[in-house]
Design a protein around this motif. Structure first.
Motif, mmCIF file in Angstrom:
data_model
loop_
_atom_site.group_PDB
_atom_site.id
_atom_site.type_symbol
_atom_site.label_atom_id
_atom_site.label_comp_id
_atom_site.label_asym_id
_atom_site.label_seq_id
_atom_site.Cartn_x
_atom_site.Cartn_y
_atom_site.Cartn_z
ATOM 1 N N GLY A 64 0.853 -1.187 0.000
ATOM 2 C CA GLY A 64 0.000 0.000 0.000
ATOM 3 C C GLY A 64 0.885 1.231 0.000
ATOM 4 N N LYS A 65 0.741 2.051 1.022
ATOM 5 C CA LYS A 65 1.557 3.263 1.075
ATOM 6 C C LYS A 65 2.898 3.035 1.769
ATOM 7 C CE LYS A 65 -2.035 6.781 0.800
ATOM 8 N NZ LYS A 65 -3.034 7.500 1.603
ATOM 9 N N VAL A 66 2.991 1.907 2.492
ATOM 10 C CA VAL A 66 4.238 1.631 3.206
ATOM 11 C C VAL A 66 5.285 1.118 2.220
ATOM 12 C CG1 VAL A 66 5.301 0.281 5.041
ATOM 13 C CG2 VAL A 66 2.935 1.037 5.262
ATOM 14 N N VAL A 67 6.449 1.753 2.256
ATOM 15 C CA VAL A 67 7.535 1.301 1.394
ATOM 16 C C VAL A 67 8.422 0.365 2.203
ATOM 17 C CG1 VAL A 67 9.464 1.994 -0.048
ATOM 18 C CG2 VAL A 67 7.432 3.445 0.103
#
Ligand SMILES: Nc1ncnc2c1ncn2[C@@H]1O[C@H](COP(=O)(O)OP(=O)(O)OP(=O)(O)O)[C@@H](O)[C@H]1O
Ligand SMILES: [Mg+2]
Lengths: 273, 354
Positions: free
Chosen positions: A37-40
């Motif tokens: 998702g938005k977590v890298v």
């Protein structure tokens, strides 16, 4: 059937001295990116593992060490980036793809099946069948052979307290479970062995024994990637140290070039070199 | 790349590694007698239902002399045949930490297809059985596909397909039963009896027993069986160990569908009819048999034979209480208590490991 001979070649006896990088990495990752998702999780990570070395991977919690290991072994599929094994481009879509090439992994959290016994866990996913009709048509497993092999393998690795291979994993202590997971990787890892915090649940003496095992693997020509938070351990056993920070590779150092304090400084971002 | 890695022996040829990794000692709780019993039950999940069955048989035999009459014993086996067969399918699914609420509906659908194609459509009886089997396989595949592709919980999937399959059955049959006279002999032959020492055994019971033998063998002796346990035990661990979890799950639902179709054949013989209303109690009864048989609803733990014991326990309780002259509601009460005791026991056994 056996990928070792046909797919890959390793020139035995041509091992580099432990500190000097070898011309061609056994396992190489190029610019791996993995997002949740938005977590890298991984932000363009390179990694090189050379023949005859122990490569430690260190970094703070959440730095992306386990994500890196998973992307190297087919447990996760990186969004972008490349994997190379002995100079050949490979793609692992599933864990069994990496196993097929002789890459064995102890994942953080071990990934053993608690209700199954030790021998079943060692052979899970690669059960041996009986010879002849019973095996090919009736598909009967050769349980006796697998148990005998498992026992032999544990003895060979020097794991002496796991006497009865028919005991279910859930009846073992945390350290013994870890020993089973390490034994499975060591037994089947014919090209590369990868260990994500294999000594987390172990006492001092037991950790030392796992480190011995790691050295023995290296001396047998199997390079090892070791993820650990334990700095003294890392500096004791590693030939090179990959420092992971915020999803990136911050630096690659050696125990000779840097001190523990300097390594921690790079890990935490206090220093860059 | 093949899905099943070829059998490999552990890094053979390498010299023995010296030294010793002497890891922590075993911490099995063998100290108290209770702990020892718990470990025993844990290791042999079919032990407790076995004890319960023997005890029930003795008690009901003492209460009512008629219990041991051969006619009564053969009645119990016949009453157990259909639920016992459905329980095999249910066991497979519960071992994967799933549950199948649609077993009865699939069985009904398959039985109607077998009976209708043979009677109304004049399909030869063996072919009608095969068509029914295919319907069972397809129904199982639908459940399996929904569980693995859409990642829906098995409870929800089978709650949905339970209604779908029942509605399809009613539509297909116009809500009417097919009576035995209209069905070819081969299809109703599962209700025929032969005599063993005076005890009348139906062919349906024999088929059920053969299915138990085959599936117990498959679950304990083949890699597939072991993978089913591994998937139910810990999905992620199984995946990381190199097992194709979805493939195993799908195959379990398809195998269950096939077993349910065979159950349909037994049901037609038992009832001497194929009825769209036959399956209502069978869903819960099959789950009851599996749970009483010592298989854990959390998956990965249990045996095929335990479910036969569970089905027999329910059959013996129902029969014995009826012979003792108690009302049907006491049978229901007894089965309810059995379920709760069995699940509590499972929880207690599992706690041994936490
Ligand atoms: N399955 C996942 N879903 C969402 N986010 C994830 C997932 N796995 C990892 N992450 C995120 O990716 C980042 C890296 O996690 P990772 O587990 O690789 O860290 P780590 O270096 O192994 O940490 P630790 O030392 O605690 O094991 C973290 O921010 C984590 O929250
Ligand atoms: Mg980690």
């Amino acid at each position: 059937m056996d990928p070792k001979g046909t797919q890959l070649t390793i020139t035995e006896g041509d091992r580099p001295s432990s500190t000097l990088p070898y011309s061609q990495p056994v396992l190489q990752a190029k610019a791996l990116v993995k997002t949740y998702g938005k977590v890298v999780g991984l932000d363009g990570v390179d990694l090189e593992l050379y023949q005859g070395e122990v490569l430690a991977v260190i970094g703070d919690n959440g730095a992306g060490k386990s994500t890196l290991i998973k992307c190297l072994t087919g447990a996760e599929i990186p969004d972008t980036g490349e994997l190379w094994l002995n100079g050949r481009r490979v793609q692992f879509k599933r864990p069994q793809d990496a196993k097929h090439y002789g890459i064995e992994t102890v994942y953080q959290g071990l990934a053993v099946s608690p209700a199954l016994d030790i021998a079943s866990n060692l052979y899970l996913g690669r059960e041996i069948r009986e010879q002849g009709f019973a095996g090919t048509v009736l598909r009967i497993m050769d349980t006796r052979l697998m148990r005998a092999n498992a026992k032999q393998e544990l003895d060979r690795l020097g794991i002496s307290t796991l006497q009865d291979v028919t005991v279910a994993i859930e009846n073992l202590s945390g350290g013994q479970r870890q020993a089973v997971a390490v034994a499975r990787a060591a037994a089947f890892g014919s090209k590369v062995v990868i260990l994500d915090e294999p000594t987390a649940a172990l006492g001092v003496r037991e950790s030392g024994q796992v480190l011995d095992l790691i050295r023995r693997l290296r001396d047998e020509g199997i390079p090892v990637i070791l993820v650990s938070h334990n700095m003294p351990q890392v500096f004791e056993v590693a030939d090179r140290i990959h420092i992971q920070r915020l999803g990136k590779r911050a630096a690659v150092i050696t125990p000779q070039s840097h001190s523990m304090t300097e390594a921690v400084a790079i890990m935490t971002g206090a220093s860059t070199e | 790349m093949s899905a099943q890695p070829s059998p490999t022996s552990p890094a053979s040829g390498a010299p023995p590694r010296k030294g010793s990794v002497d890891l922590a000692t075993e911490f099995l709780d063998r100290s108290s007698p209770l702990g020892r019993i718990r470990n025993l039950l844990h290791r042999y999940p079919a032990l407790s239902p076995g004890i319960v069955l023997v005890a029930a048989v003795i008690i009901f035999g003492v209460i009512s002399p008629r219990f041991f009459f051969v006619s009564n014993l053969s009645l119990i086996t016949q009453q157990v045949a259909v639920v016992g067969t459905l329980a095999i399918a249910q066991t497979l699914i519960i071992l994967t930490a799933g549950i199948d609420l649609s077993v009865g509906a699939i069985m009904v659908l398959a039985s109607l297809v077998m009976a209708q194609t043979a009677s109304a459509n004049h399909v030869p009886a063996p072919l009608a059985l095969v068509i029914g089997l295919i319907v069972g396989l397809l129904a199982g595949a639908v459940n399996g596909a929904l569980v693995t592709r859409l990642k829906l919980p098995p409870f929800i999937v089978t709650l949905g397909t339970l209604n779908v399959f029942l509605a399809v059955s009613l539509l297909y049959s116009n809500g009417a039963s097919v009576i035995g006279q209209q069905i070819p002999d081969l299809i109703t032959s599962t209700g025929n009896t032969f005599s063993v020492d005076g005890v009348g055994i139906t062919y349906g019971v024999v088929i059920m027993l053969v299915l138990y033998i085959v599936m117990a063998f498959v679950m304990t002796k083949t890699a597939w069986g072991r993978h089913v346990y591994a998937v139910g035990d810990d999905k992620e661990s199984a995946r990381l160990a190199g097992i194709s979890v979805n493939r195993v799950l799908l195959s379990v639902y398809i195998a269950a569908g096939a077993i349910l179709a065979i159950g349909a054949w037994i049901q037609i013989g038992r009832a001497d009819a194929a009825s769209p209303n036959a399956g209502t109690d069978l869903n819960l009864d099959s789950i009851t048999a599996v749970v009483i048989g010592g298989t854990s609803l959390f998956g990965g733990r249990g045996t095929i034979w335990g479910s036969l014991l569970g089905a027999l326990i329910v059959g013996v309780f129902r029969n014995g209480l009826a012979l003792a002259g108690l009302d049907v509601l006491y049978q229901t009460l007894a089965v309810g208590i059995l379920i709760i005791v069995a699940v509590s026991l499972d929880q207690w056994i599992r706690k041994a490991r936490s």
